[in-house]
Design a protein around this motif. Structure first.
Motif, PDB file in Angstrom:
ATOM      1  N   ASN A  24      90.865-103.320 -38.569  1.00  0.00           N
ATOM      2  CA  ASN A  24      91.478-104.540 -38.323  1.00  0.00           C
ATOM      3  C   ASN A  24      93.158-104.234 -38.288  1.00  0.00           C
ATOM      4  O   ASN A  24      93.695-104.739 -37.402  1.00  0.00           O
ATOM      5  CB  ASN A  24      91.002-105.646 -39.078  1.00  0.00           C
ATOM      6  CG  ASN A  24      91.550-106.773 -38.696  1.00  0.00           C
ATOM      7  OD1 ASN A  24      91.719-107.046 -37.500  1.00  0.00           O
ATOM      8  ND2 ASN A  24      91.809-108.037 -39.549  1.00  0.00           N
ATOM      9  N   THR A  44      86.704-100.165 -29.290  1.00  0.00           N
ATOM     10  CA  THR A  44      85.208 -99.550 -29.384  1.00  0.00           C
ATOM     11  C   THR A  44      85.054 -98.916 -30.851  1.00  0.00           C
ATOM     12  O   THR A  44      85.884 -98.155 -31.202  1.00  0.00           O
ATOM     13  CB  THR A  44      85.061 -98.290 -28.345  1.00  0.00           C
ATOM     14  OG1 THR A  44      85.417 -98.814 -26.905  1.00  0.00           O
ATOM     15  CG2 THR A  44      83.837 -97.728 -28.411  1.00  0.00           C
ATOM     16  N   ARG A  94      78.760-107.692 -35.323  1.00  0.00           N
ATOM     17  CA  ARG A  94      78.869-108.869 -35.493  1.00  0.00           C
ATOM     18  C   ARG A  94      80.298-109.556 -35.426  1.00  0.00           C
ATOM     19  O   ARG A  94      80.646-110.785 -35.232  1.00  0.00           O
ATOM     20  CB  ARG A  94      78.329-109.368 -36.957  1.00  0.00           C
ATOM     21  CG  ARG A  94      76.820-109.604 -37.024  1.00  0.00           C
ATOM     22  CD  ARG A  94      76.291-110.440 -35.971  1.00  0.00           C
ATOM     23  NE  ARG A  94      74.930-110.619 -36.283  1.00  0.00           N
ATOM     24  CZ  ARG A  94      74.048-111.001 -35.226  1.00  0.00           C
ATOM     25  NH1 ARG A  94      74.311-111.164 -34.047  1.00  0.00           N
ATOM     26  NH2 ARG A  94      72.821-111.393 -35.586  1.00  0.00           N
ATOM     27  N   ASN A  95      81.287-108.657 -35.539  1.00  0.00           N
ATOM     28  CA  ASN A  95      82.532-108.992 -35.728  1.00  0.00           C
ATOM     29  C   ASN A  95      83.620-108.258 -34.520  1.00  0.00           C
ATOM     30  O   ASN A  95      83.050-107.254 -34.093  1.00  0.00           O
ATOM     31  CB  ASN A  95      83.499-108.681 -37.034  1.00  0.00           C
ATOM     32  CG  ASN A  95      82.719-109.360 -37.992  1.00  0.00           C
ATOM     33  OD1 ASN A  95      83.159-110.356 -38.382  1.00  0.00           O
ATOM     34  ND2 ASN A  95      81.950-108.770 -38.799  1.00  0.00           N
ATOM     35  N   ASP A  96      84.358-108.959 -33.897  1.00  0.00           N
ATOM     36  CA  ASP A  96      85.192-108.581 -32.928  1.00  0.00           C
ATOM     37  C   ASP A  96      86.624-108.039 -33.529  1.00  0.00           C
ATOM     38  O   ASP A  96      87.157-108.673 -34.213  1.00  0.00           O
ATOM     39  CB  ASP A  96      85.276-109.694 -32.030  1.00  0.00           C
ATOM     40  CG  ASP A  96      86.352-109.483 -30.618  1.00  0.00           C
ATOM     41  OD1 ASP A  96      85.975-108.381 -29.950  1.00  0.00           O
ATOM     42  OD2 ASP A  96      87.314-110.071 -30.513  1.00  0.00           O
ATOM     43  N   PHE A  97      86.905-106.987 -32.832  1.00  0.00           N
ATOM     44  CA  PHE A  97      88.121-106.304 -33.326  1.00  0.00           C
ATOM     45  C   PHE A  97      88.951-106.242 -32.132  1.00  0.00           C
ATOM     46  O   PHE A  97      89.382-104.922 -31.874  1.00  0.00           O
ATOM     47  CB  PHE A  97      87.857-105.084 -33.921  1.00  0.00           C
ATOM     48  CG  PHE A  97      87.110-105.171 -35.336  1.00  0.00           C
ATOM     49  CD1 PHE A  97      88.116-105.344 -36.456  1.00  0.00           C
ATOM     50  CD2 PHE A  97      85.820-105.317 -35.541  1.00  0.00           C
ATOM     51  CE1 PHE A  97      87.322-105.587 -37.712  1.00  0.00           C
ATOM     52  CE2 PHE A  97      85.234-105.358 -36.650  1.00  0.00           C
ATOM     53  CZ  PHE A  97      86.057-105.624 -37.884  1.00  0.00           C
ATOM     54  N   LYS A  98      89.396-107.026 -31.108  1.00  0.00           N
ATOM     55  CA  LYS A  98      90.162-107.153 -30.019  1.00  0.00           C
ATOM     56  C   LYS A  98      89.685-106.147 -28.981  1.00  0.00           C
ATOM     57  O   LYS A  98      90.463-105.679 -28.486  1.00  0.00           O
ATOM     58  CB  LYS A  98      91.675-106.867 -30.566  1.00  0.00           C
ATOM     59  CG  LYS A  98      92.117-107.984 -31.507  1.00  0.00           C
ATOM     60  CD  LYS A  98      93.643-107.830 -31.776  1.00  0.00           C
ATOM     61  CE  LYS A  98      94.067-108.886 -32.847  1.00  0.00           C
ATOM     62  NZ  LYS A  98      95.576-108.893 -33.028  1.00  0.00           N
ATOM     63  N   GLY A  99      88.545-106.063 -28.891  1.00  0.00           N
ATOM     64  CA  GLY A  99      87.908-105.248 -27.627  1.00  0.00           C
ATOM     65  C   GLY A  99      88.060-103.523 -27.855  1.00  0.00           C
ATOM     66  O   GLY A  99      87.569-103.080 -26.995  1.00  0.00           O
ATOM     67  N   GLN A 120      92.453-102.514 -26.618  1.00  0.00           N
ATOM     68  CA  GLN A 120      91.400-101.901 -25.871  1.00  0.00           C
ATOM     69  C   GLN A 120      91.318-100.417 -25.717  1.00  0.00           C
ATOM     70  O   GLN A 120      90.101-100.012 -25.553  1.00  0.00           O
ATOM     71  CB  GLN A 120      91.159-102.642 -24.625  1.00  0.00           C
ATOM     72  CG  GLN A 120      91.212-104.319 -24.588  1.00  0.00           C
ATOM     73  CD  GLN A 120      92.572-104.876 -24.963  1.00  0.00           C
ATOM     74  OE1 GLN A 120      93.636-104.062 -24.779  1.00  0.00           O
ATOM     75  NE2 GLN A 120      92.728-106.166 -24.836  1.00  0.00           N
ATOM     76  N   HIS A 170      75.836 -99.048 -28.133  1.00  0.00           N
ATOM     77  CA  HIS A 170      77.062 -98.584 -28.601  1.00  0.00           C
ATOM     78  C   HIS A 170      77.031 -96.997 -28.591  1.00  0.00           C
ATOM     79  O   HIS A 170      78.057 -96.540 -28.316  1.00  0.00           O
ATOM     80  CB  HIS A 170      77.391 -99.335 -29.494  1.00  0.00           C
ATOM     81  CG  HIS A 170      78.154-100.469 -29.338  1.00  0.00           C
ATOM     82  ND1 HIS A 170      79.250-100.986 -29.619  1.00  0.00           N
ATOM     83  CD2 HIS A 170      77.545-101.703 -28.887  1.00  0.00           C
ATOM     84  CE1 HIS A 170      79.488-102.263 -29.456  1.00  0.00           C
ATOM     85  NE2 HIS A 170      78.570-102.902 -28.612  1.00  0.00           N
TER      86      HIS A 170
END
Length: 535
Positions: free
Chosen positions: A246, A285, A278-283, A256, A217
Motif C-alpha cells: 500500500n 498486479t 479482496r482489496n484494491d491497491f490502485k490497479g 498500474q 491471477h
C-alpha cells in the motif's frame, strides 16, 4: 657732645619674639610626639584586636562543607560513617547466622547514625562529641559482641564477596531473561494478527470464486513483463505485507505499472491470497505464491535446507536452551533460519524471466516513488544497497569471524557494511557472477557456525562481496525498530524507512514516535481489522 639716652623698646620686642618661637617649637615637638605615639599605639594594638575578633562568628556553619567533614579523619561525622559501614556488614552476617537480636540492635544504631548525620547536614553544623559519643560507644559494643561471636574480619570479607558474586549472577540472569522475553515478544505473532489470518482463511474456504480468481491471477502475462516495475516481498505477515504494498503504490506516479511478487508459507497462503484479492491497491498486479511450490529448494540443492534437517541445528534454533552472557539469545531467532528469510538469495531461480527487481522487507514503509531506482546505474554490479558504516561502525569485522583464515584471506575486515531490506538487483549480472553458488559455498563453510552466528546479512556480505553498488542513503533509512533518536529530517527525506530491530510497528512494544508512519498505510476501516482490533 651730648650722649643719647639708652633705647629700651627694641630689646623688649626681641624677648617677646623669642618666647613666641619657643612656644611654637614646643607645640610642633609635642604634635610630632603625639603623632608618633598615636601611630605606634595603633600598630601595636590594632591588628591583634582584629585577629581576635570573630569576623566569621555569625556564618561559619552555613558554609560548612559536609562532604569534607565526612572525609576528615578527625571529625565525629567520619567516625559515625565508618562505624555505620562496618555495622551494615555485620547486620548481613548476623542475619545469615540467625542472630536476629544482634541484627535488630545494629540496625537501630545505624538509624541513629543516619539521623545524626542528616541533622548535622541540615543545620550546617558539625556533629559534636556529646551527640556522637553515645551512638559510637553503643555501636562499638555491638561490633565487639559480633566479633566475639566469631564474626571476624575474614568472615566479613568472605561473606561480602559471596554476596557480590550472587548479586552479579542475579544481574546477569535478569539481563539474559529480559533479552529472552524481548526476543519472544518480537517473534511471537500478536493475537490480533492471528485473528485476522483465521478470518481471511475462513473466507477463502467459504468462497469458491476467490479460489478461481486466484488461479487467473497466477497466469497473468504482466508477471513476466520486464517493461513493468517488479518488487519482491517474502513474508508470513499479511498485515505487514499489505502496508509495504500500500505504501509503495500510494507514492508511485503510475501504480498500474507496478508488479508485486509475494512469497509466503503454506499456513499463511490462503489468508494472504484472500487479502490481496479482496482489496484494491490502485490497479497494481499482485502475485502470491507459497514456498512449498519450489520443489527444487531441497537438501540436495540448498546447504541451508540440509543444515536445517540436522538435529543439532534444529535444537539450536527452535528448542531454546540456556543463554550465555554474551547475548547469544539474539542470535537464536528462529526467523533467521527461516527459508522465507533466505529466499532473497534465490530470486533468479524463483523468477527466471525477470531482469531487475526491487527487494523489500516486510518491515519497510515506502514514502516516495521507487520506480526511479530501476534507472540507477549499478556499473556492472549485482546489488544496489545503502552503506551502514557512515556514522555507525558497521564494517565487515563486526559481522564475520576474521580469526578464521578462510575469511581473513579473502575479505577486507574494514570493508563497509550495507543493509538488506530495500535493494535493487540486476538479475542478469547476478547470473553472470553466479551469486547463488557463492552463497551456497559460504553456507557450507559455516556449517559449524564458526564464520558467523546466524542471519542473512553475513552471508550476503560474503556472497555479494565486490558486487555491491552504494546507493544514496536517502533511499533507505534504517533503525526505526531500535533507535529512538533518528533525525526527523532524515526520516522525511527517506524514500523508504525500515523498522529494523525488534520493535516492529505491528507490536505493542513499537516505538510510538514512528508508529504513525506505518499506521497511515494500514486500512483501519476494514471490518476484519476492526473486529480483530489490530490498530
Amino acid at each position: 657732645m651730648r650722649r643719647r639716652a639708652p633705647e629700651f623698646r627694641r630689646p623688649a620686642r626681641r624677648r617677646l619674639l623669642d618666647w613666641i618661637w619657643w612656644l611654637l617649637g614646643i607645640f610642633v615637638v609635642a604634635g610630632l610626639v603625639l603623632f608618633v605615639v598615636h601611630h605606634h599605639h595603633q600598630d601595636r594594638f590594632g591588628p591583634p584586636i582584629r585577629e581576635k575578633a570573630p569576623v566569621t562568628e555569625g556564618i561559619p556553619h552555613r558554609s560548612l562543607n559536609f562532604t569534607l567533614e565526612l572525609l576528615s579523619s578527625t571529625s565525629f561525622a567520619r567516625q559515625l560513617a565508618d562505624q555505620m559501614t562496618l555495622a551494615k556488614a555485620f547486620v548481613v552476617i548476623a542475619k545469615e547466622h540467625s542472630n536476629f537480636q544482634l541484627a535488630w540492635e545494629l540496625s537501630s544504631q545505624i538509624r541513629n547514625c543516619q539521623r545524626l548525620l542528616s541533622q548535622a547536614a541540615v543545620r550546617g553544623k558539625p556533629v559534636t562529641q556529646e551527640e556522637a559519643h553515645p551512638v559510637v560507644s553503643r555501636l562499638a559494643q555491638l561490633i565487639y559482641n559480633a566479633q566475639d561471636s566469631h564474626y571476624d574480619i575474614s568472615t566479613v570479607i568472605t561473606t561480602l564477596k559471596n554476596h557480590a558474586f550472587a548479586l552479579e549472577e542475579r544481574a546477569n540472569a535478569a539481563t539474559a531473561q529480559s533479552a529472552a522475553f524481548g526476543q519472544l515478544a518480537a517473534e511471537a505473532m500478536p493475537k490480533s494478527l492471528h485473528c485476522l489470518n483465521i478470518k481471511l482463511t475462513e473466507e477463502w474456504f467459504r468462497d469458491p470464486i476467490l479460489r478461481k480468481l486466484g488461479d487467473e491471477h497466477r497466469n497473468s502475462p504482466r508477471l513476466m513483463d520486464n517493461n513493468l516495475y517488479d518488487f519482491c516481498i517474502f513474508s508470513d505477515n499479511v498485515l505487514a505485507t499489505s502496508v509495504v504494498v500500500n505504501s509503495t503504490v500510494s507514492n508511485a506516479e503510475h501504480p498500474q505499472q507496478l508488479v508485486f511478487h509475494v512469497v509466503t508459507d503454506e499456513v499463511n497462503y490462503r489468508s494472504m491470497m484472500t487479502w490481496f484479492l479482496r482489496n484494491d491497491f490502485k490497479g497494481c498486479t499482485i502475485e502470491v505464491r507459497r514456498i512449498e511450490e519450489f520443489s527444487w529448494l531441497n537438501a540436495s540443492y540448498s546447504p541451508l535446507v540440509k543444515q536445517l534437517l540436522d538435529g543439532r541445528t534444529q535444537a539450536y534454533y527452535f528448542m531454546g536452551g540456556s543463554v550465555d552472557q554474551n547475548g547469544e539469545t539474539k542470535f537464536r531467532n528462529s526467523k533467521f533460519a527461516s527459508l522465507l528469510n533466505h529466499l532473497r538469495f534465490y530470486i533468479p531461480q524463483i523468477y527466471p524471466l525477470l531482469e531487475k527487481v526491487v527487494f523489500l522487507d516486510d518491515d519497510v514503509v515506502v514514502q516516495k516513488d521507487l520506480t526511479p531506482l530501476f534507472s540507477v546505474e549499478l556499473h556492472g554490479n549485482v546489488i544496489g544497497a545503502v552503506e551502514t558504516c557512515l556514522e555507525a561502525f558497521h564494517r565487515f569485522y563486526k559481522y564475520l569471524n576474521f580469526s578464521n583464515p578462510l575469511v581473513s584471506s579473502k575479505i577486507d575486515p574494514q570493508a563497509c557494511g550495507w543493509a538488506f531490506g530495500m535493494n535493487i538487483f540486476d538479475l542478469i549480472a547476478w547470473k553472470k557472477a553466479n551469486v547463488t553458488a557463492m552463497y551456497h559455498y559460504w553456507q557450507e563453510q559455516n556449517a559449524d557456525r564458526m564464520l558467523w552466528k546466524t542471519g542473512t546479512l553475513p552471508p550476503g556480505l560474503l556472497a555479494f562481496y565486490g558486487l555491491m553498488e552504494p546507493l544514496d542513503r536517502r533511499w533507505h533509512v534504517l533503525g526505526l525498530g531500535y533507535d529512538m533518536d533518528i533525525d526527523d529530517r532524515l526520516i522525511e527525506s527517506a524514500a523508504a524507512v525500515h523498522y529494523s530491530g525488534n520493535l516492529k510497528p505491528w507490536l505493542k512494544l513499537a516505538i510510538s514516535r514512528y508508529q504513525h508512519l506505518w499506521n497511515q498505510y494500514m486500512n483501519s476501516t476494514h471490518p476484519y481489522l476492526k473486529e480483530c482490533s489490530t490498530h
